[in-house]
Enzyme design. Structure first.
Site, PDB file in Angstrom:
ATOM      1  N   SER A 105     -11.899 -21.052  34.469  1.00 62.70           N
ATOM      2  CA  SER A 105     -11.995 -22.394  33.915  1.00 62.70           C
ATOM      3  C   SER A 105     -12.454 -23.545  34.995  1.00 62.70           C
ATOM      4  CB  SER A 105     -10.663 -22.768  33.168  1.00 62.70           C
ATOM      5  OG  SER A 105     -10.959 -23.865  32.419  1.00 62.70           O
ATOM      6  N   HIS A 122     -10.658 -18.913  25.232  1.00 59.48           N
ATOM      7  CA  HIS A 122     -10.608 -19.204  26.599  1.00 59.48           C
ATOM      8  C   HIS A 122      -9.613 -18.823  27.388  1.00 59.48           C
ATOM      9  CE1 HIS A 122     -11.897 -21.713  29.803  1.00 59.48           C
ATOM     10  NE2 HIS A 122     -10.684 -22.394  29.861  1.00 59.48           N
ATOM     11  N   ASP A 154     -14.802 -17.170  23.728  1.00 61.22           N
ATOM     12  CA  ASP A 154     -14.466 -18.304  24.369  1.00 61.22           C
ATOM     13  C   ASP A 154     -15.650 -19.646  24.098  1.00 61.22           C
ATOM     14  OD1 ASP A 154     -13.951 -20.426  26.323  1.00 61.22           O
ATOM     15  OD2 ASP A 154     -14.120 -19.377  27.952  1.00 61.22           O
TER      16      ASP A 154
HETATM   17  N1  HSE Z   1      -4.770 -22.984  29.787  1.00 61.59           N
HETATM   18  C1  HSE Z   1      -5.151 -23.428  30.966  1.00 61.59           C
HETATM   19  C2  HSE Z   1      -6.608 -22.897  31.024  1.00 61.59           C
HETATM   20  C3  HSE Z   1      -7.281 -24.430  30.586  1.00 61.59           C
HETATM   21  O1  HSE Z   1      -8.784 -24.506  30.979  1.00 61.59           O
HETATM   22  C4  HSE Z   1      -4.917 -24.560  31.794  1.00 61.59           C
HETATM   23  O2  HSE Z   1      -3.813 -25.406  31.075  1.00 61.59           O
HETATM   24  O3  HSE Z   1      -5.046 -24.903  32.887  1.00 61.59           O
END
Ligand code: HSE
Ligand code: ACO
Length: 392
Positions: free
Chosen positions: A153, A358, A325
């Site tokens: 991410s 995701h 995702d």
């Molecule tokens: N759930 C993760 C990934 C979000 O992209 C976060 O809160 O960092």
């Protein structure tokens, strides 16, 4: 006790770079604190280091219990002796991003010039700044070249920044569930989250700490909305369907108004995600980092075509996406892979089949774990790393 007071009570492992860092916006941040954790043993040649970059609300506690939630590290199943990121072989470094709220310089830090906490006056930062700060930490370890940089991410954005800005310092790169630029849709979601924070009467223009309050509702709603984007319709249906909550909801999760009687399980779940998030995160930090994500556009930053950026790169890339995702879709990963191929880079690409959306990169996904293990093993063989550097 307020979340900020909890944070200042924590003692993180911190490297302080007294000279500081000049940000892309031109502002000087000095001194620069980078909070970090390490795992494993650095080899005598300093060639077995892996930098793990965390996502939007992650932190340096990748494999250690989290000091606020006491939950296992966010990748405890991935990082450790004998695990896919094997700490018998690799020296793993994970640092809290610049702008974060777990010990690195950010909104909770004191501004040297004013002697006051930065709060909402913390300057705008970029992914470039975040990786430049990490590079100071890597210099501190006297590591010339990282064996690998890995992240999902927003962590993947940092991986791409590293590979683009310091190609000679990255032997292998694993951008996971990410994209070479933040999409309009993702900026839109971030904006809704930010507006939820601004709409909280406890926000006080970002000076909530001065007022001894917290925009907990706003930040909680921001997380609730964002959390939906981390999942998938299939995952939500499987977990909750249309079921109503049978037992009463704990008071702490019930401070948002209810519509009529009862609550769907999915509503209860989101409330829980929101209320647990505000205990571990600072609203100003959330604003700073989410904005840094929005600014991310690798090609625009380099004023070059994506393929051009990686033209002379000798880094070995493994790009990973997850089929369900929809926040950082496979299509965006393919765009990156096409550019890397056009650049003649060494790149492999795997789309992991999963219906968990995701956040699948944070969950048990055997195919993902096998890919991680296999890619690192292959790259380590090419780098000539020993099987183990375990100290004992
Ligand atoms: N759930 C993760 C990934 C979000 O992209 C976060 O809160 O960092
Ligand atoms: C990448 C980085 O850098 S770190 C990332 C930052 N960390 C995170 O994002 C962690 C927060 N995110 C999560 O927990 C994400 O949901 C995931 C995807 C990572 C975890 O997924 P899963 O293991 O499937 O957990 P799930 O989504 O079911 O959530 C479990 C939690 O919801 C609670 N919950 C489940 N159902 C309900 C319900 N109906 N009502 C209320 N609460 C519920 C559980 O009690 C549990 O609470 P706890 O976390 O306080 O123990």
């Amino acid at each position: 006790m307020s979340r900020e007071k909890e944070v200042t009570r924590l003692s993180h492992q911190i490297y302080t770079h007294e000279e500081g860092l000049e940000l892309q916006c031109g502002q000087m941040l000095a001194p620069l604190d980078i909070a970090y954790q390490t795992y494993g043993t650095l080899s005598p040649d300093r060639d077995n280091a892996i930098l793990i970059c965390h996502a939007l609300t992650g932190d340096q506690y990748v494999a250690d219990p989290h000091p606020i939630t006491n939950k296992p590290g966010w990748w405890a199943r991935m990082v450790g002796p004998g695990l896919p990121i094997d700490t018998n072989r690799f020296f793993v470094i994970c640092s809290n991003v610049l702008g974060g709220c777990m010990g690195s310089t950010g909104s909770l830090s004191i501004c040297r010039e004013t002697g006051q906490p930065w709060d909402n006056d913390f300057p705008a930062i970029t992914m470039h700044d975040i990786t430049a700060a990490q590079a100071k930490l890597i210099d501190h370890f006297n590591i010339k070249r990282l064996f690998a940089v890995i992240g999902g991410s927003m962590g993947g954005m940092q991986v791409l920044s590293w590979a683009a800005n310091y190609p000679e310092r990255v032997f292998a790169a694993m951008p996971i569930a990410t994209a070479p630029y933040q999409s309009a849709q993702n900026i839109a979601f971030n904006e809704v989250s930010r507006q939820a924070i601004f709409a909280d009467p406890e926000w006080h223009g970002g000076k909530y700490r001065v007022h001894n309050t917290l925009p907990a509702r706003g930040l909680g709603v921001a997380r609730m909305m964002a959390h939906i984007t981390y999942l998938s319709e299939e995952a939500l249906t499987r977990k909750f369907g249309r079921r109503m909550r049978q037992n009463s909801v704990p008071a702490k999760e019930n401070d948002l108004p209810l519509l009529f009687d009862g609550m769907f399980e999915v509503e209860s779940y989101l409330r829980h995600q929101g209320s647990s998030f505000v205990k571990r995160f600072d609203a100003n930090s959330y604003l700073t980092i989410s904005r840094a994500m929005d600014y991310f556009d690798l090609a625009a930053d380099h004023n070059a075509d994506l393929a051009e950026i990686f033209r002379w790169s000798s880094t070995r890339f493994c790009v990973i996406s997850f089929s369900s995702d929809w926040l950082f879709s496979t299509m965006q990963s393919r765009q990156l892979v096409r550019a890397l191929n056009r650049a003649g880079a060494n790149v492999s690409f795997v789309e992991i089949e999963t219906d968990r959306g995701h956040d699948a990169f944070l969950l048990e996904e055997p195919d993902f774990d096998r890919t991680m293990r296999g890619f690192l093993r292959g790259a380590a063989a090419h780098a000539g790393l020993k099987e183990t550097y375990h100290a004992g």
